[in-house]
Design an enzyme around this catalytic site. Sequence first.
Site, mmCIF file in Angstrom:
data_model
loop_
_atom_site.group_PDB
_atom_site.id
_atom_site.type_symbol
_atom_site.label_atom_id
_atom_site.label_comp_id
_atom_site.label_asym_id
_atom_site.label_seq_id
_atom_site.Cartn_x
_atom_site.Cartn_y
_atom_site.Cartn_z
ATOM 1 C CE LYS A 194 46.008 45.220 43.551
ATOM 2 N NZ LYS A 194 45.294 46.908 42.944
ATOM 3 C CD GLU A 200 29.809 42.146 46.058
ATOM 4 O OE1 GLU A 200 31.000 42.014 46.704
ATOM 5 O OE2 GLU A 200 29.259 42.830 46.317
ATOM 6 N N GLY A 255 42.649 46.249 39.235
ATOM 7 C CA GLY A 255 41.916 44.778 39.802
ATOM 8 C C GLY A 255 41.340 45.139 37.990
ATOM 9 N NE ARG A 256 39.682 51.517 36.604
ATOM 10 C CZ ARG A 256 39.602 51.305 37.635
ATOM 11 N NH1 ARG A 256 39.156 50.933 38.842
ATOM 12 N NH2 ARG A 256 40.209 52.831 37.547
ATOM 13 C CD GLU A 341 35.289 49.906 39.783
ATOM 14 O OE1 GLU A 341 36.717 49.387 39.036
ATOM 15 O OE2 GLU A 341 35.263 49.158 40.219
ATOM 16 C CG HIS A 372 15.803 40.629 15.891
ATOM 17 N ND1 HIS A 372 14.440 41.358 15.458
ATOM 18 C CD2 HIS A 372 16.679 39.871 15.717
ATOM 19 C CE1 HIS A 372 15.435 40.665 14.134
ATOM 20 N NE2 HIS A 372 16.384 40.006 14.475
ATOM 21 C CE LYS A 481 33.764 48.194 47.530
ATOM 22 N NZ LYS A 481 34.948 47.706 46.915
HETATM 23 O O1 F6P Z 1 34.733 46.800 44.470
HETATM 24 C C1 F6P Z 1 35.361 48.222 43.690
HETATM 25 C C2 F6P Z 1 36.372 46.950 43.106
HETATM 26 O O2 F6P Z 1 37.368 47.308 43.783
HETATM 27 C C3 F6P Z 1 37.027 46.596 41.550
HETATM 28 O O3 F6P Z 1 38.008 47.724 41.369
HETATM 29 C C4 F6P Z 1 38.333 45.745 41.743
HETATM 30 O O4 F6P Z 1 38.027 45.125 40.666
HETATM 31 C C5 F6P Z 1 36.417 44.619 42.342
HETATM 32 O O5 F6P Z 1 35.847 45.648 43.304
HETATM 33 C C6 F6P Z 1 37.340 43.255 43.212
HETATM 34 O O6 F6P Z 1 38.012 43.771 44.004
HETATM 35 P P1 F6P Z 1 39.371 42.680 44.696
HETATM 36 O O7 F6P Z 1 40.080 41.758 43.747
HETATM 37 O O8 F6P Z 1 40.371 42.960 45.782
HETATM 38 O O9 F6P Z 1 38.317 41.492 45.785
#
Ligand code: F6P
Length: 518
Positions: A194, A200, A255-256, A341, A372, A481
């Site tokens: 987003k 990452e 996002g979620r 979250e 198990h 971060k």
């Molecule tokens: O670091 C948390 C977060 O902002 C989440 O809320 C989100 O889903 C995820 O990182 C990924 O964010 P983006 O879609 O901006 O890469």
Amino acid sequence: MPSPDQLAAWQRLSALATRPHTDQTDRFARYTIELPGLFIDFSKQRIDHDVLAALLDLAEQAGFATARARLFSGATVNVTEQRPALHTALRAPAAERPSIAGDVVDATLARVLRFAAAVRTGEHRGHSGKTITDIVHIGIGGSHLGPELAVEALTAGRAAPLRCHFVANVDGHAIATTLRGLDPARTLFVVVSKSFATLETQVNAASARSWFLERVGSLTALRQHFVGITANVPAAQAFGIEEHAIFPMWDWVGGRFSLWSAVGLPIALCAGPDAFLGLLAGARAMDEHFLGAAPDRNMPLLMALAGIWNYDFLGATNQVVLPYDQRLRLLPDYLQQLEMESNGKRVSLDGQPVSVPTMPIVWGGEGTNGQHAFHQLLHQGTSRFAADFILVANADHTLEEHQRWLLANGLAQSQAMLLGHDDPDPHRRVTGNKPTTTIVLDALTPGALGALLALYEHKVFCQGVLWNINSFDQWGVELGKRLALPIHDQLRGQSTAGQDASTAGLVAHIRARARNAH
Ligand code: F6P
């Protein structure tokens, strides 16, 4: 809004929690609800008539109905970011969408379906004219967990025209393992972010681009092989993705909560456009139930209330998710983000410290494997928990004996948690009386999965309302971060002056040990 513990119903619930609940007859009839394809059994919860009445009073006193109307109408429910949270608009008919969601929803969905169909049929091909066989989805958190869960749930064991791989972790093992053996001429990368700024995803996308360019050597070719899904179009373009290959995200979808948007492209690619439409329709059916059902028959509200009763009044600090279906193996991971979250917050909407505990720890794993491993703790450990069992009546295979054993085990585990076992030997005794909910899907269709995920989304929303917190921001993730930035440079050799002793010492230790230090 007064804090939750100042509401009369909260105080009544505190009193009710100190007395044993009265076991009523007809519990199964009273405490089960059925929707097409989805059945829910709350009868193993430690709830009786008085508790339920007080919980429903709590919802009313907390302003549940008004809050729900505000959510669907596009009011600014995310107050710290001054945004609505309009994931429900992504599955609503145009006439029922708030104007902010206007035409963009249909237009985007049409593009997603068209593109997915084009890749699946071979109309969209790679730079050399070869058909696409592999999708590599790069994204993390909300830009990863929902799509991977849905793709796995809806494609497991079925012949699919495309293989779908998910890369989220910045750990290079993830992308290196994924790319090994892939043919760049037949691979499509879907970069989902987003913000288009998440570290990452940026690092993984850059490595994917280098991998592609090293093998194909042409920036023009790259255009056929990278699509972006983002609210930050300029950043995606700067990365090298052409505007026509960028699908939009919007501020008004968190996002979620975004798998219903273009973020669901991998679902349309790998499970098919019809499956994606089915998922949306199932979620919409749950929205309609949530909007229309009376509070005492309202699945998401009752799930939320049972959760608050278990956590705030009965001390169940763990919420365990137990899908008895291999295809839903990723559900606990998905719910960890959705629930923790959203509601892992320590200040109320007005910024004051919360006066009641919010949000148990969500964890779990697929049955029967957990039996198990960690079920020993559930049956005889000292930590309090509540559990959700998710069962699917019909499998996608014909191994009926497997299916019967799977379901028998799911039912037996929830029965053991309810009844326990009064053995004279204390080592063998199981206390029972542990609250569980059982959800039974007729089959794991796209519609049933959509309804299930929307059920949890609305549960999360209701709990946020009842705790008087903002379920739609996530400021807590920012600190880590920020702190990673200087440490990254210090691992490369910069001075650690100013770091705490442990971090400075660990950086020095790792640098001394790492092969590629400096
Ligand atoms: O670091 C948390 C977060 O902002 C989440 O809320 C989100 O889903 C995820 O990182 C990924 O964010 P983006 O879609 O901006 O890469």
